[in-house]
Enzyme design. Sequence first.
Site, short mmCIF file in Angstrom:
data_model
loop_
_atom_site.label_atom_id
_atom_site.label_comp_id
_atom_site.label_asym_id
_atom_site.label_seq_id
_atom_site.Cartn_x
_atom_site.Cartn_y
_atom_site.Cartn_z
NE ARG A 24 12.19 -6.86 -10.04
CZ ARG A 24 13.08 -5.89 -9.83
NH1 ARG A 24 13.08 -5.23 -8.67
NH2 ARG A 24 13.97 -5.58 -10.75
CB ALA A 25 13.24 -6.39 -3.15
NE ARG A 28 14.90 -10.43 -10.29
CZ ARG A 28 14.66 -9.81 -11.44
NH1 ARG A 28 15.02 -8.54 -11.59
NH2 ARG A 28 14.08 -10.45 -12.44
CG ASP A 132 -3.13 0.19 10.36
OD1 ASP A 132 -2.19 -0.33 9.70
OD2 ASP A 132 -4.13 -0.45 10.70
NE ARG A 174 -7.00 -2.72 9.87
CZ ARG A 174 -6.15 -3.54 10.47
NH1 ARG A 174 -6.55 -4.76 10.82
NH2 ARG A 174 -4.92 -3.18 10.73
CE LYS A 216 -16.20 23.31 -3.37
NZ LYS A 216 -15.14 23.72 -4.31
#
Length: 359
Positions: A24-25, A28, A132, A174, A216
Amino acid sequence: MAKFRKIGILASGGDAPGMNAAIRAVARKALYEGIEVVGIQGGYAGLINGDLRPLDNRSVSNIITLGGTILYSSRCPEFKTAEGMAKAIKTCEDNQIDAIVALGGDGTFRGATDLTNHGIPSIGIPCTIDNDITATEYTIGFDTAMNTVVGMVGALRETCESHARCNIIEVMGRDCGMIALYAGVAAGAVVIAIPEFEFDEEYAISKFREAREHGKRGMIGVFAEGMSLNNGGNKYSEEFVKKLEAETGIETKFARLGHIVRGGSPTLRDRLHATQFGAEAVSCLLEGKSNVVMAIKNGMITDIDINYALVLDRMYKGKLKDGDLDKYTAAQVEEMKAACAQRRLKMEKLYKLSFELGK
């Protein structure tokens, strides 16, 4: 200022939330500058096959909220061949495409370099949930992926608490453990395992045992998918589940989140950075720049030579090839080494913190 009639946009490799915001950027910003825009569907395969669609302000309306990519994506071995490249260049010539903005990871950037070398100026935008790409502090999709993991860990924690169970959760990335590390810390995991650092299995098991002895009930471990077993491709996380249960008696379940981590509506951070990257990519082309990748360095958006970025990435991952550093000065090589060390140190500090706080 460079003159362009038409800019092409494509996405290649794995999709990432925020790609549509970048599309989009780019569209436009280019339209604002009086440049036509065409979407190339299916990545480099679409460029080879001439699968194009014109983009205007209305065709990119509201896509900022969508995950994935409206232009679709693929991996294209044919693009690496001379025949494939010739077809791609012909598509550009036949359709008066003067430049390409390519969204993706390191494989995408290698393709952009090839296009630049054949006379089609190209800019790369780093879009991969794995975060990465060493040359940039941030890649589009990373924040959304982390938030997806945190949300799903929260859901699993509730059932773990109800049944006094442990759950080992494997996440994508990965060979990079950033999603597992950041999301694991944010989710309060007892143990995190990533391929960047040696994993002390017995210590990890003792942490689970100690946590249970201190009352826990529900416990979480977050493992990166890059944790393999004996280099055979088997998933270490599944083997750890069996060993943990056998040695501690704690009922332990396994969950592989898989490709769901790639999906979902992009977060504010991914939408904002993708928008900034997309607009800046067009500005770079208008300034006469090409064969660069957009990046965030010291918190600021900048552009970096793609070849430099690829070599830096190979250095960090221990995959340098003979001659990779030959065209760089001693100062540049030292700069690369410092960047690698800084990135590793940042991860190492957070990794150590995860063991200090995971109880």
